[in-house]
Design an enzyme around this catalytic site. Sequence first.
Site, PDB file in Angstrom:
ATOM      1  N   GLN A  78      32.750  40.255  44.672  1.00 38.22           N
ATOM      2  CA  GLN A  78      33.177  39.444  43.537  1.00 38.22           C
ATOM      3  C   GLN A  78      32.140  38.360  43.246  1.00 38.22           C
ATOM      4  O   GLN A  78      32.182  37.272  43.823  1.00 38.22           O
ATOM      5  CB  GLN A  78      34.556  38.826  43.800  1.00 38.22           C
ATOM      6  CG  GLN A  78      35.099  38.164  42.564  1.00 38.22           C
ATOM      7  CD  GLN A  78      36.560  37.795  42.696  1.00 38.22           C
ATOM      8  OE1 GLN A  78      37.229  38.096  43.664  1.00 38.22           O
ATOM      9  NE2 GLN A  78      37.056  37.122  41.688  1.00 38.22           N
ATOM     10  N   PHE A  79      31.232  38.667  42.326  1.00 40.09           N
ATOM     11  CA  PHE A  79      30.154  37.736  41.997  1.00 40.09           C
ATOM     12  C   PHE A  79      30.669  36.439  41.388  1.00 40.09           C
ATOM     13  O   PHE A  79      30.015  35.405  41.457  1.00 40.09           O
ATOM     14  CB  PHE A  79      29.123  38.394  41.072  1.00 40.09           C
ATOM     15  CG  PHE A  79      29.583  38.600  39.664  1.00 40.09           C
ATOM     16  CD1 PHE A  79      29.315  37.656  38.689  1.00 40.09           C
ATOM     17  CD2 PHE A  79      30.279  39.749  39.303  1.00 40.09           C
ATOM     18  CE1 PHE A  79      29.735  37.841  37.381  1.00 40.09           C
ATOM     19  CE2 PHE A  79      30.698  39.952  38.005  1.00 40.09           C
ATOM     20  CZ  PHE A  79      30.428  38.987  37.039  1.00 40.09           C
ATOM     21  N   THR A  80      31.867  36.451  40.822  1.00 42.79           N
ATOM     22  CA  THR A  80      32.394  35.255  40.161  1.00 42.79           C
ATOM     23  C   THR A  80      32.724  34.126  41.140  1.00 42.79           C
ATOM     24  O   THR A  80      32.951  32.993  40.718  1.00 42.79           O
ATOM     25  CB  THR A  80      33.641  35.587  39.324  1.00 42.79           C
ATOM     26  OG1 THR A  80      34.656  36.116  40.183  1.00 42.79           O
ATOM     27  CG2 THR A  80      33.316  36.583  38.221  1.00 42.79           C
TER      28      THR A  80
END
Length: 150
Positions: A78-80
Amino acid sequence: MKVVVQRVSKASVTIDDRKVADIGSGLLVLLGIINEDTQEDIKWLSNKVANLRVFGDENGVMNKSLIDMNGDAIVVSQFTLHALTKKGNRPSYIKAAKPDVAIPLYKAFVKQLEIDLGKNVQTGEFGADMKIELLNDGPVTIIIDSKNKE
């Protein structure tokens, strides 16, 4: 490297109406990676997740780890998690590692967690549009950042 760890009674990941991961009691681990992350971050964070005492013992005290419970885990990239929100209302993801850096580190983290747990770890699919369903148990949700060890 940053994780959001959620103790779950059950969790699953679905991609294009196809369930790719499904667990009962265990941990859902959302993993965010930056360019500066290394094998040292992977080992430290994996050990921390595997040994995190967030499961109740016989007295109901959070004193048991995923290892102690022989629980399952799902790891989802999850890059966010590395979003910058200081300026304006649109998050910036400039700190998040690009796929050529993130994918090998993601795979290495999953492999290290499998070694630490002594069992297979289920995953989402890097870069896919995933639907995550979970029943947060507690709720217990913990954020751990390998850059803040002290």
